[in-house]
Design a protein around this motif. Structure first.
Motif, PDB file in Angstrom:
ATOM      1  N   ASP A  61      34.643  12.826 -59.930  1.00 29.10           N
ATOM      2  CA  ASP A  61      33.753  13.270 -58.850  1.00 29.10           C
ATOM      3  C   ASP A  61      33.516  12.147 -57.846  1.00 29.10           C
ATOM      4  N   ILE A  62      34.582  11.839 -57.101  1.00 28.98           N
ATOM      5  CA  ILE A  62      34.578  10.730 -56.154  1.00 28.98           C
ATOM      6  C   ILE A  62      35.012  11.236 -54.789  1.00 28.98           C
ATOM      7  N   LEU A  63      34.321  10.785 -53.756  1.00 29.67           N
ATOM      8  CA  LEU A  63      34.678  11.085 -52.374  1.00 29.67           C
ATOM      9  C   LEU A  63      35.028   9.779 -51.668  1.00 29.67           C
ATOM     10  N   VAL A  64      36.258   9.690 -51.142  1.00 33.06           N
ATOM     11  CA  VAL A  64      36.713   8.528 -50.368  1.00 33.06           C
ATOM     12  C   VAL A  64      36.960   9.040 -48.957  1.00 33.06           C
ATOM     13  N   GLU A  65      36.106   8.629 -48.024  1.00 32.71           N
ATOM     14  CA  GLU A  65      36.062   9.313 -46.731  1.00 32.71           C
ATOM     15  C   GLU A  65      35.859   8.340 -45.576  1.00 32.71           C
ATOM     16  N   GLY A  66      36.661   8.492 -44.525  1.00 35.84           N
ATOM     17  CA  GLY A  66      36.420   7.790 -43.271  1.00 35.84           C
ATOM     18  C   GLY A  66      36.549   6.293 -43.342  1.00 35.84           C
ATOM     19  N   ASN A  67      37.395   5.786 -44.243  1.00 35.54           N
ATOM     20  CA  ASN A  67      37.620   4.349 -44.336  1.00 35.54           C
ATOM     21  C   ASN A  67      38.801   3.942 -43.466  1.00 35.54           C
ATOM     22  N   ARG A  68      38.737   2.736 -42.905  1.00 36.74           N
ATOM     23  CA  ARG A  68      39.775   2.225 -42.016  1.00 36.74           C
ATOM     24  C   ARG A  68      40.456   1.034 -42.690  1.00 36.74           C
ATOM     25  N   ILE A  69      41.751   1.179 -42.955  1.00 31.61           N
ATOM     26  CA  ILE A  69      42.505   0.192 -43.724  1.00 31.61           C
ATOM     27  C   ILE A  69      43.694  -0.270 -42.899  1.00 31.61           C
ATOM     28  N   ALA A  70      43.831  -1.585 -42.709  1.00 27.08           N
ATOM     29  CA  ALA A  70      44.941  -2.091 -41.890  1.00 27.08           C
ATOM     30  C   ALA A  70      45.354  -3.472 -42.373  1.00 27.08           C
ATOM     31  N   GLY A  71      46.660  -3.733 -42.353  1.00 23.79           N
ATOM     32  CA  GLY A  71      47.164  -5.071 -42.634  1.00 23.79           C
ATOM     33  C   GLY A  71      46.936  -5.519 -44.053  1.00 23.79           C
ATOM     34  N   VAL A  72      47.269  -4.657 -45.033  1.00 24.85           N
ATOM     35  CA  VAL A  72      47.004  -4.987 -46.440  1.00 24.85           C
ATOM     36  C   VAL A  72      48.324  -5.174 -47.187  1.00 24.85           C
ATOM     37  N   GLU A  73      48.289  -6.007 -48.211  1.00 26.77           N
ATOM     38  CA  GLU A  73      49.502  -6.347 -48.945  1.00 26.77           C
ATOM     39  C   GLU A  73      50.008  -5.195 -49.805  1.00 26.77           C
ATOM     40  N   ASP A  74      49.107  -4.406 -50.382  1.00 26.70           N
ATOM     41  CA  ASP A  74      49.481  -3.283 -51.226  1.00 26.70           C
ATOM     42  C   ASP A  74      49.449  -1.994 -50.412  1.00 26.70           C
ATOM     43  N   GLY A  75      49.429  -0.851 -51.113  1.00 26.65           N
ATOM     44  CA  GLY A  75      49.199   0.403 -50.438  1.00 26.65           C
ATOM     45  C   GLY A  75      47.752   0.517 -49.994  1.00 26.65           C
ATOM     46  N   CYS A  76      47.380   1.685 -49.505  1.00 25.32           N
ATOM     47  CA  CYS A  76      46.022   1.869 -48.985  1.00 25.32           C
ATOM     48  C   CYS A  76      45.056   2.348 -50.057  1.00 25.32           C
TER      49      CYS A  76
END
Length: 634
Positions: free
Chosen positions: A548-563
């Protein structure tokens, strides 16, 4: 977005495996029918409202969790009795310990009040004169405020600075805590002929001695205050690495330290988890602390953790504070920024900056205890002598794969003749397979991590390992490892799992990769760790650990792994997350390694091919250990 050149090859090759993978291993179906996991989620998330929710004067955070129920985190503030004293201490030379301790005693006797510092420097010496240090202890206080007014408490030697124990409604405001001796130094490797030296210019105090013990050395770029992605991190453990002084200056490098290239800049740690700038550590024989507020506080240096809650009840607010060095200064916190080991819940961390730390910037952990044996009758023989389990506590029991087996209540705790701690229960354990126990009274339940900035650290950002959580509007920048982990780890004996948690509106940029084998990692990773296998391979759980997890509206850029990576989880919604410039460390070789390292490549072939080709836009959803993971349109 970077499209991997080998992606289409993987996609085509995956067709060879599809017929085999259609039979699969049946794990998702088994997980979907796991009634025990559903029962654990129900029990774990049953109390979303703080016992202090009705106190309108409390520091509060209110939100709706994924199932729509209201969560209230509340931390009560001091409310001293009428006529309570206000004691003022002025700055001055010499050791001020005795004056401060005298004032604390007066407030304890009065049942509350305020200790006010005039601005300035207050040196705190060690009590034994042996240089080992001793904390200022704030114990058995109620309705007390320590008002720093910008004062600095400088501790003579490493270890705990302020130690809080068994208090009610305590506030520490407007003070800086630091050690006189720096626990972290910057140096460089210098080679001359057959000799390799570690040079640390201007090292103070005992670091000028003939021998030096170091506990860690990490490649570091002082110009950018960052850790190169390919830079080594050398760990020397509790005992450390002993170095001898070289006649020409510096110390003779040995072991793996001597293998670093010439002119390599390194960050060197001189301590190993030695204390905390501020620690809450209750005596278990007394009522546990409740409602501690740390506001507008700076922990400038620490030989261990910035702020630690080793053992407490409910109610910890860390507000508008700073943990780490001043801007432009080198790292100064040896290990975690904030670490909550054992607490009943109501944790609020808001508008705080954390920089220059190690390991985890914020770890909301909670304890797991290992069971050594399940004797006959209603007993459990525990592996370690951890005293947190006490008569009257409710416990939850799990097997080695982290499957929920049932719960019970502790009737008594005794120590056998051989020193084994035996826990007597109100009922027989549900199974002889009981291997792990969680204390239901100390689960780090209800927490909000909001509006914080975590940057330039040798760390993971936030580890969220409990129920009823909100992680929102935080900024993560230039971390050595990934930004967020939602998990429980039997290997580290931490956590209950993230249940009814929202991750919303966070900004993640230039975060590093995680090299531990066993999972395809993301800047946000949701998983369960059952143990450690051979060669550093992580053993993922065989059950649902998070739900029961909501992952919403996050901004991810320039990372070594996946998002985003999701494993060992049920009912997860991913919505309107922006992801760009990911997989920065990936090459064809790394991709093949990551494919192989998670196991069951045939059963995972379709998902791996889609992920590697870029089709999923940096989102990994493990098809074998997840149930009902939804990706809503933007």
């Amino acid at each position: 977005m970077q499209t991997m050149s080998i992606g289409e090859t993987f996609k085509a090759a995956a067709g060879v495996f599809f017929a085999l993978s259609a039979t699969g291993c049946g794990l998702p179906e088994a997980l979907a029918q796991d009634s025990a996991a559903e029962e654990w989620t129900r029990v774990l998330t049953a109390q979303p409202r703080s016992p202090a929710a009705g106190d309108t004067a409390a520091e509060r955070q209110v939100w709706q969790r994924p199932d729509g129920r209201e969560v209230v985190v509340a931390v009560r503030q001091p409310h001293p009795p009428a006529g309570a004293p206000r004691i003022t201490i002025g700055a001055g030379p010499g050791d001020r310990r005795a004056d401060i301790e005298r004032a604390i005693g007066q407030l304890r006797d009065a049942g509350g009040g305020t200790l006010s510092f005039e601005p300035g420097l207050y040196r705190i010496g060690s009590t034994a004169g042996d240089g080992q240090g001793a904390p200022l202890v704030l114990a058995n206080l109620s309705d007390v405020t320590l008002d720093g007014n910008g004062a600095t408490l400088e501790f003579e030697a490493w270890g705990d600075g302020l130690r809080i124990a068994n208090v009610r409604r305590l506030a520490v405001r407007g003070v800086t805590v630091r050690h006189r001796r720096l626990p972290i130094l910057l140096g460089r490797i210098e080679r001359s002929g057959d000799v390799t030296r570690l040079i640390m210019p201007g090292t103070p105090g005992s670091e000028s001695a003939d021998n030096l013990i170091i506990h860690q050395a990490t490649v570091y770029d002082p110009a950018s205050s960052t850790y190169p992605a390919d830079g080594q991190r050398l760990l020397f453990g509790t005992g450390g690495l002993a170095l001898r002084r070289h006649p020409a200056g510096g110390y003779v490098a040995s072991g793996t330290l001597a293998s670093l290239p010439d002119d390599t800049s390194v960050m060197v740690k001189l301590t190993y988890y030695l204390g905390a700038g501020i620690r809450i550590s209750d005596r278990l024989s007394q009522p546990l602390s409740e409602d501690v507020t740390i506001e507008d506080v700076t922990v400038a240096t620490s030989s261990g953790t910035g702020i630690a809650a080793s053992n407490m009840g409910r109610g910890l607010a860390i507000l508008d504070s700073h943990i780490g060095p001043a801007p432009g200064e080198p790292p100064s916190i040896g290990y975690d920024g904030i670490h909550v080991t054992s607490a009943a819940g109501d944790i609020l961390i808001r508008n705080t900056t954390i920089t220059g730390t190690g390991d985890d910037a914020i770890n909301l952990a909670g304890r797991i205890e290992r069971v050594a044996a399940v004797p006959p009758s209603r007993r459990l023989a525990m592996e370690q002598a951890d005293g947190r389990l006490r008569a009257g506590h409710r416990i939850a029991m799990f097997d080695a794969g982290m499957r929920f087996l049932g719960h019970g209540a502790v009737v008594a705790v005794a120590v056998d003749q051989d020193g084994t701690r035996v826990v007597q229960l109100d009922r027989a354990p549900a199974s002889d397979a009981v291997a792990l126990v969680r204390n239901m009274e100390l689960l780090v339940d209800r927490y909000a991590v909001i509006g914080n900035r975590i940057s330039s650290c040798e760390c993971h950002g936030v580890l969220a390992q409990g129920p009823n959580g909100l992680i929102a509007d935080n900024a993560f920048l230039d971390l050595r490892y990934n930004a967020m982990r939602l998990l429980s780890s039997a290997a580290w004996l931490e956590g209950a799992g993230a249940h009814q948690v929202i991750v919303r509106g966070n900004s993640i940029a230039r975060t590093g990769g995680e090299w531990k084998r066993g999972l395809l990692w993301g800047a946000i990773s949701i998983y369960g760790e059952a143990g450690a296998g051979a060669g550093g391979h992580m053993l993922t759980a065989e059950s649902i650990v998070n739900a029961d997890i909501l992952v919403e509206g996050n901004r991810i850029a320039g990372v070594e792994d996946g998002c985003i990576a999701v494993a060992n989880s049920a009912r997860v919604t991913l919505r309107a997350n922006e992801c760009s410039d990911y997989w920065r460390r990936w090459t064809a070789t790394e991709t093949l390694k990551d494919w192989a390292r998670i196991g069951h490549p045939i059963e995972r072939a379709r998902a791996l091919a889609a992920y590697a080709s870029g089709e999923t836009e940096g989102i990994w959803i493990d098809p074998l250990t997840t149930v009902d993971v939804r990706q809503d349109p933007r």
